[in-house]
Design a protein around this motif. Sequence first.
Motif, PDB file in Angstrom:
ATOM      1  N   VAL A   1       4.761   3.016   5.063  1.00  0.00           N
ATOM      2  CA  VAL A   1       5.205   4.320   5.195  1.00  0.00           C
ATOM      3  C   VAL A   1       4.979   5.451   4.225  1.00  0.00           C
ATOM      4  O   VAL A   1       4.973   6.730   4.286  1.00  0.00           O
ATOM      5  CB  VAL A   1       6.843   4.260   5.136  1.00  0.00           C
ATOM      6  CG1 VAL A   1       7.509   3.581   6.290  1.00  0.00           C
ATOM      7  CG2 VAL A   1       7.243   3.622   3.596  1.00  0.00           C
TER       8      VAL A   1
ATOM      9  N   CYS B   1       6.873   9.773   1.556  1.00  0.00           N
ATOM     10  CA  CYS B   1       7.241   8.824   2.516  1.00  0.00           C
ATOM     11  C   CYS B   1       8.184   9.473   3.640  1.00  0.00           C
ATOM     12  O   CYS B   1       9.251   9.306   3.569  1.00  0.00           O
ATOM     13  CB  CYS B   1       8.138   7.985   1.815  1.00  0.00           C
ATOM     14  SG  CYS B   1       7.004   6.498   0.813  1.00  0.00           S
TER      15      CYS B   1
ATOM     16  N   LYS C   1       8.480   8.679   6.448  1.00  0.00           N
ATOM     17  CA  LYS C   1       9.159   7.682   7.641  1.00  0.00           C
ATOM     18  C   LYS C   1      10.366   6.997   6.877  1.00  0.00           C
ATOM     19  O   LYS C   1      10.954   5.916   7.541  1.00  0.00           O
ATOM     20  CB  LYS C   1       8.304   6.823   8.198  1.00  0.00           C
ATOM     21  CG  LYS C   1       7.258   7.609   8.985  1.00  0.00           C
ATOM     22  CD  LYS C   1       6.278   6.641   9.547  1.00  0.00           C
ATOM     23  CE  LYS C   1       4.995   7.083  10.158  1.00  0.00           C
ATOM     24  NZ  LYS C   1       3.997   6.448  10.490  1.00  0.00           N
ATOM     25  N   ALA C   2      10.590   7.008   5.522  1.00  0.00           N
ATOM     26  CA  ALA C   2      11.451   6.457   4.844  1.00  0.00           C
ATOM     27  C   ALA C   2      12.121   7.214   3.659  1.00  0.00           C
ATOM     28  O   ALA C   2      11.873   7.276   2.482  1.00  0.00           O
ATOM     29  CB  ALA C   2      10.724   5.288   3.877  1.00  0.00           C
TER      30      ALA C   2
END
Length: 166
Positions: free
Chosen positions: A62, A92, A94-95
């Motif tokens: 990520v 990050c 996606k996280a």
Amino acid sequence: MRKVHPEFAYQARELEGQIEGILGDPPDHKNYKKMVEALRTEYVNGGGIDDLNMMAFALVDVIEFHDPKAAFADAEDFEYGDPARVFGAATCPKAEGLLEALEENHPDLARQAIITALLHKHPRMWDDEDTSLDRLAEGDEGDDEDDYADDVATDDFTGIFDQQED
């Protein structure tokens, strides 16, 4: 090519092995995804395992680097570096909250994990320090082979081992 600290090179190779081991043969992407998500959730919640490879494993899929050169600059020193510079070089998306939680709870270890993830993602941008015997022997003229030639044992010393019964 950038030189990196040998420990970072080792950790990047370990991460590769860990990913392959968890994926398995044949690859089980569902199990892999569950493990990674569980790790990320732990780290986002302020917990998680204080282990460089586990953090790198949680980050590797990520993390994105908008300034890889800044992170690479810290790859030459394993122990000491600038966590703020390394965290500033990555995101990050996606996280959400992962990097922030790692920076707050584990800044030094997470710095190492981010660099490990970077090295894993960009293997052609760095070079491991050559510690092979051939490399270490370069410049060695072999002149130390006979340094002890003049150190001959005396008869008194060798007599200790050559005792004969009368």
